[in-house]
Every structure is written in C-alpha cells, then in structure tokens.
Design a protein around this motif. Structure first.
Motif, PDB file in Angstrom:
ATOM      1  N   THR A   9      28.848  25.260  -2.306  1.00  0.00           N
ATOM      2  CA  THR A   9      27.536  25.851  -2.151  1.00  0.00           C
ATOM      3  C   THR A   9      27.360  26.240  -0.694  1.00  0.00           C
ATOM      4  N   ASP A  27      23.525  39.948 -13.288  1.00  0.00           N
ATOM      5  CA  ASP A  27      22.954  38.971 -12.361  1.00  0.00           C
ATOM      6  C   ASP A  27      23.936  37.808 -12.301  1.00  0.00           C
ATOM      7  N   ALA A  28      24.954  37.955 -11.458  1.00  0.00           N
ATOM      8  CA  ALA A  28      26.023  36.959 -11.404  1.00  0.00           C
ATOM      9  C   ALA A  28      25.496  35.610 -10.936  1.00  0.00           C
ATOM     10  N   GLN A  29      25.894  34.568 -11.637  1.00  0.00           N
ATOM     11  CA  GLN A  29      25.472  33.210 -11.317  1.00  0.00           C
ATOM     12  C   GLN A  29      26.596  32.383 -10.710  1.00  0.00           C
ATOM     13  N   GLN A  30      27.831  32.758 -11.012  1.00  0.00           N
ATOM     14  CA  GLN A  30      28.977  31.996 -10.528  1.00  0.00           C
ATOM     15  C   GLN A  30      30.235  32.846 -10.608  1.00  0.00           C
ATOM     16  N   THR A  34      29.298  30.004  -5.452  1.00  0.00           N
ATOM     17  CA  THR A  34      27.920  30.205  -5.913  1.00  0.00           C
ATOM     18  C   THR A  34      27.027  30.768  -4.814  1.00  0.00           C
ATOM     19  N   PRO A  41      24.783  33.102  -2.851  1.00  0.00           N
ATOM     20  CA  PRO A  41      24.060  34.302  -3.307  1.00  0.00           C
ATOM     21  C   PRO A  41      24.544  35.589  -2.659  1.00  0.00           C
ATOM     22  N   LEU A  98      27.567  36.620  -4.636  1.00  0.00           N
ATOM     23  CA  LEU A  98      27.225  36.999  -6.005  1.00  0.00           C
ATOM     24  C   LEU A  98      26.595  38.394  -6.071  1.00  0.00           C
ATOM     25  N   LYS A  99      25.886  38.786  -5.017  1.00  0.00           N
ATOM     26  CA  LYS A  99      25.263  40.111  -4.997  1.00  0.00           C
ATOM     27  C   LYS A  99      26.299  41.230  -4.921  1.00  0.00           C
ATOM     28  N   ASP A 138      27.497  35.705 -15.798  1.00  0.00           N
ATOM     29  CA  ASP A 138      26.198  36.340 -15.586  1.00  0.00           C
ATOM     30  C   ASP A 138      25.352  36.172 -16.835  1.00  0.00           C
ATOM     31  N   GLN A 139      24.233  36.866 -16.880  1.00  0.00           N
ATOM     32  CA  GLN A 139      23.309  36.671 -17.998  1.00  0.00           C
ATOM     33  C   GLN A 139      23.861  37.191 -19.316  1.00  0.00           C
ATOM     34  N   GLU A 143      30.421  35.313 -19.934  1.00  0.00           N
ATOM     35  CA  GLU A 143      31.530  35.176 -19.001  1.00  0.00           C
ATOM     36  C   GLU A 143      32.506  36.343 -19.157  1.00  0.00           C
TER      37      GLU A 143
END
Length: 208
Positions: A23, A62-65, A111, A113, A116-117, A144-145, A148
């Motif tokens: 993180t 919207d990537a989360q990981q 992770t 941000p 991820l952007k 993402d939403q 995978e």
C-alpha cells in the motif's frame, strides 16, 4: 538482498514474498539503474475489455488492484524482474531462488491509486529480466468493477493465451535475459449508441 517494489508516482518498497500486498504506506527509496534486456513482442489485444458497447453510455474501468505473477530464477549476476506500465517502472524485485527448476510462482499486488489510474484506454504492460535471469512466464491480473482481467505479458512456450502456471521452471521453459510487452485496451473511448464502424466511434467503442 531485499526485493523491492517501486511505484511510478508514489515510491513503495518492502521484501517481496509470495502474495505480498503493498500500500502507499510502505515508503522506500527508489532503485536506480536498469540492465538491458531482449524483448519478445506479444500480440496486441484490442477486444479484451468492451463492456456494453453501443448503449450510449461511456463505460470506463475503475481498477481496484493490479497483481503481477511470474515464474523466474537467477543462476548468477543480476536476478531482477522489472514490471512497467506505460513505460513507467512499477515493480522491481528479485526474480526468485538461485539456479533451480523449482523457484516457485511469485506475485506482487499493487493498490496505489496513482498507479491504478493508469489503467484506462490503451495500456502497455512490460516485463524485463536483465542479465542472466531466466523467465518462463509473467502475467498481470487487473481487478475492476467488471471482474478480473488476466493478461499474459510473456510466455516463453508461446503455446496458449495464458501462461502455464506450473511451478517447475525447467518444464515450463525459460529465456535468459528476456522479457515481453503487450498492449491492452481497457474501457470504452467513446460510445455513440451503435455498433457501426466509420462514424468516428468504432463498433468496439474505440475512437477512429
């Protein structure tokens, strides 16, 4: 020697053991200097992520990981594995155990941000193993939403769309001082409410 992870905009780092999670609270000075590497180009994927194209609503990921998984080892000298997104170094870590057929599959999760952007539109993923590091395969998982997406960045065997997840380096095949690069299109660049080419927005909702 500690393995390290370097984020392009927020510098991260820690011992990279299998399935570690990082993180933006893990801060460490960036590593400098890279070795040369030979690259094996992989096919460009243009239709991996096309959610509901043609409904008139622009869908963006919207990537989360992001998770990098690989099978590599080093017999002597350099034992680095470098992972880049859009040409920016994201991860640099040790390749694996000393020269052995069973180095084990390793992984690093990102992770941050700011990284991820970067997962939007046409995205270049790249892995490099300088020097005498042996690389069998490397893949990237983007969560993402929509679920995978697993992208093969390098597969020495080149026999399938995804790498062999065997932990035996010798059976999987390996390449010295190698690497790979692949471009993946995420999300819709446009959505004009139809699936017709030639009107400025293609049938797969990419700008023409």
């Amino acid at each position: 020697m500690k393995a390290r992870i370097v984020l392009s905009l927020a510098l991260l780092g820690a011992c990279a053991t299998e399935s570690d999670t990082y993180t933006d609270t893990d801060l460490e000075e960036a590593l400098v200097g890279t070795g040369g590497a030979a690259y094996v180009e992989q096919p460009t994927l243009t239709d991996l992520f096309v959610p509901e194209c043609g409904n008139g609503r622009l869908a963006t990921p919207d990537a989360q990981q992001i998770e990098l998984r690989w099978l590599a080892t080093s017999c002597s000298g350099s034992n680095e594995l470098i992972f880049r997104i859009q040409g920016q170094e994201i991860v640099r870590t040790i390749a694996g155990s000393p020269c052995t057929c069973l180095p084990g599959v390793r992984s690093v999760r990102v992770t941050d941000p700011e990284v991820l952007k970067m997962i939007y539109g046409a995205v270049d993923f790249e892995v490099a193993t300088p020097g005498v590091t042996l690389l069998a395969w490397a893949e990237v998982s983007v969560l993402d939403q929509y679920g995978e997406q697993v992208i093969t960045v390098f597969d020495q065997d080149g026999t399938s769309s995804s790498p062999d997840i065997a932990e035996n380096l010798c059976l999987a095949g390996s390449l010295e001082g190698g690497g790979g690069k692949v471009r993946v299109v995420f999300g819709e660049q446009c959505d004009d409410g139809n699936n017709v080419d030639g009107d400025g927005c293609s049938a797969t909702c990419q700008k023409e």
